[in-house]
Design an enzyme around this catalytic site. Structure first.
Site, PDB file in Angstrom:
ATOM      1  N   TYR A   1      15.310 -13.237  27.404  1.00 21.99           N
ATOM      2  CA  TYR A   1      16.569 -13.312  26.668  1.00 21.99           C
ATOM      3  C   TYR A   1      17.549 -14.295  27.304  1.00 21.99           C
ATOM      4  CZ  TYR A   1      15.413  -9.208  23.854  1.00 21.99           C
ATOM      5  OH  TYR A   1      14.836  -8.333  22.989  1.00 21.99           O
TER       6      TYR A   1
ATOM      7  N   LYS B   1       5.643  -4.826  33.859  1.00 26.68           N
ATOM      8  CA  LYS B   1       4.253  -5.126  33.492  1.00 26.68           C
ATOM      9  C   LYS B   1       3.692  -6.000  34.620  1.00 26.68           C
ATOM     10  CE  LYS B   1       0.907  -5.093  30.354  1.00 26.68           C
ATOM     11  NZ  LYS B   1       0.216  -3.913  29.837  1.00 26.68           N
TER      12      LYS B   1
ATOM     13  N   ASP C   1       3.824  -0.202  28.835  1.00 21.69           N
ATOM     14  CA  ASP C   1       3.093   0.408  27.709  1.00 21.69           C
ATOM     15  C   ASP C   1       2.860   1.893  27.960  1.00 21.69           C
ATOM     16  OD1 ASP C   1       1.664  -0.787  29.742  1.00 21.69           O
ATOM     17  OD2 ASP C   1      -0.066  -1.308  28.526  1.00 21.69           O
TER      18      ASP C   1
ATOM     19  N   ASP D   1      15.577  -3.566  25.962  1.00 27.80           N
ATOM     20  CA  ASP D   1      15.995  -3.609  24.566  1.00 27.80           C
ATOM     21  C   ASP D   1      15.095  -2.699  23.724  1.00 27.80           C
ATOM     22  OD1 ASP D   1      17.281  -4.364  22.291  1.00 27.80           O
ATOM     23  OD2 ASP D   1      16.373  -6.345  22.141  1.00 27.80           O
TER      24      ASP D   1
END
Ligand code: NAD
Length: 360
Positions: free
Chosen positions: A123, A190, A223, A247
């Site tokens: 972002y 991740k 995840d 987000d």
């Protein structure tokens, strides 16, 4: 008296801002409101969606309550909300997600806090469009220096994650946990795939955690985090996440507690904080005295806590909870049937909350 900037926004903004202001005033918090504008309506008049006096007011008071603002389409503006966060360096996005009795939701006992990094990651706005000369140059360079090849018809978005910004946001999450009596921080990433960005995030998270031995620390791969939040949300307390995962998981958690109408938020920096609902300006409901003011009122509760008015914050939160639990004086979206004729308007829901505070 405490000075607070009130940005009335556009679309449904002015209605929910007024409802929220009345509720906050009724707590006796003694706020001196500096009411300023931002958004598409002021843009039509003054040629800018964010007048200088609005920015000046926020810098002067250091704290603002902000109603939603429409992002003008096709006028060359990026989101005013993103612009405010970046220019004022509001690096932490705080989103508590809590179940209230009486709200329709699949879950009843959620009490999570999302702390999202607001300045970096995908972002950051560092992007290179497909087919441009700059993009071709970058692709050439990368193809020379990496064993993996990028196709020449690619667009590129850069994902920077720095030590400094990660230390700052993870430290913020721990300080918040301490201040609010929270027990555990979960750092989300991740790192198994993105070793040099998310891997760095995880490494720095672990280092920062060592300075807070009184608070439990763990990490989760994003995840797996999604699945765990759906299956066992009660295992989690405060989550700290880089911008993009933050987000997405904020909306997931808003869904756990009954949707956007119930999701308050704050964007917080070293010297300045802006509190706002997670939802947008819902232009189709503008001027109808119809929408739910709860998310902005609960953002007001966060604002009151931020400026040290804890008793007033508790009083307002309890009154909101009581009105929702009764289920009588609530807006259409909180009724079992959205066409329920007993639903009240935005300002009448605020009246009911104010009345509750008077009777408590
Ligand atoms: P939105 O959140 O404004 O509305 C989506 C739908 O959610 C609405 O049509 C309505 O059905 C429902 N909804 C939203 N708020 C509600 C409330 N308080 N009570 C009852 N129902 C409510 O999202 P959108 O339509 O995607 O965005 C509209 C504009 O708002 C866009 O220009 C967007 O950029 C902007 N936006 C601003 C902010 C902000 O100011 N922080 C945040 C998100 C979106």
């Amino acid at each position: 008296m405490t000075d607070v900037t009130l940005i009335t926004g556009d679309g449904i903004g002015p209605e929910i801002a007024e409802a929220t202001r009345r509720c906050i005033d009724a707590t006796g918090a003694d706020i001196n409101w500096d009411v300023v504008e931002a958004g598409v309506e002021v843009m039509e008049r003054l040629g800018t969606p964010l007048p200088d006096e609005t920015i000046e007011s926020i810098k002067k008071t250091g704290v603002a309550l902000k109603a939603p603002i429409t992002t003008p389409v096709g006028k060359g503006y990026r989101s005013i909300n993103v612009h405010l966060r970046q220019t004022l360096d509001l690096y932490a996005c705080l989103r508590p997600c809590k179940s209230y009795e009486g709200v329709r939701s699949r879950y009843s006992d959620i009490d999570l806090v999302i702390v999202r990094e607001n300045t970096e990651d995908l972002y950051a706005g560092i992007e290179f469009q497909k087919g441009k000369d700059d993009t071709a140059e970058i692709i050439d360079w990368l193809n020379k220096h990496s064993s993996r090849k990028i196709s020449s018809d690619s667009g590129i978005s850069i994902k920077p994650i720095s030590v400094k910004a990660t230390e700052r946001i993870v430290g913020f999450a721990f300080d918040y946990a301490r201040k609010m009596g929270r027990k555990k921080i979960t750092s989300v990433h991740k790192a198994n795939i993105m070793k040099f960005s998310d891997g760095l995030w995880l490494e720095v998270s672990r280092e920062v955690a060592k300075k807070y031995p009184d608070i439990e620390f763990e990490d989760r791969i994003v995840d797996n985090m999604c699945m765990q939040l759906i299956q066992k949300p009660e295992l989690y307390d405060v989550l700290v996440l880089p911008n993009l995962y933050g987000d997405i998981i904020s909306d997931l958690c808003a869904g756990l507690v009954g949707g956007l109408g119930m999701a308050p938020g704050g964007n917080i920096g070293e010297k300045i904080a802006i509190f706002e609902a997670t939802h947008g300006s819902a232009p189709k409901y503008k001027g109808q005295n119809k929408v739910n003011p709860t998310a902005l009122i609960l953002s007001g509760v966060l604002m009151l806590r931020h400026i040290g008015k804890k008793a007033e914050a508790d009083k307002l939160e309890n009154a909101v909870a009581a009105v929702i639990a009764e289920g009588k004086s609530v807006t259409y979206d909180m009724k079992p049937d959205r066409d329920d004729p007993t639903a009240v308007g935005t300002s009448q829901m605020a009246d009911a909350i104010i009345e509750k505070m008077g009777s408590s």
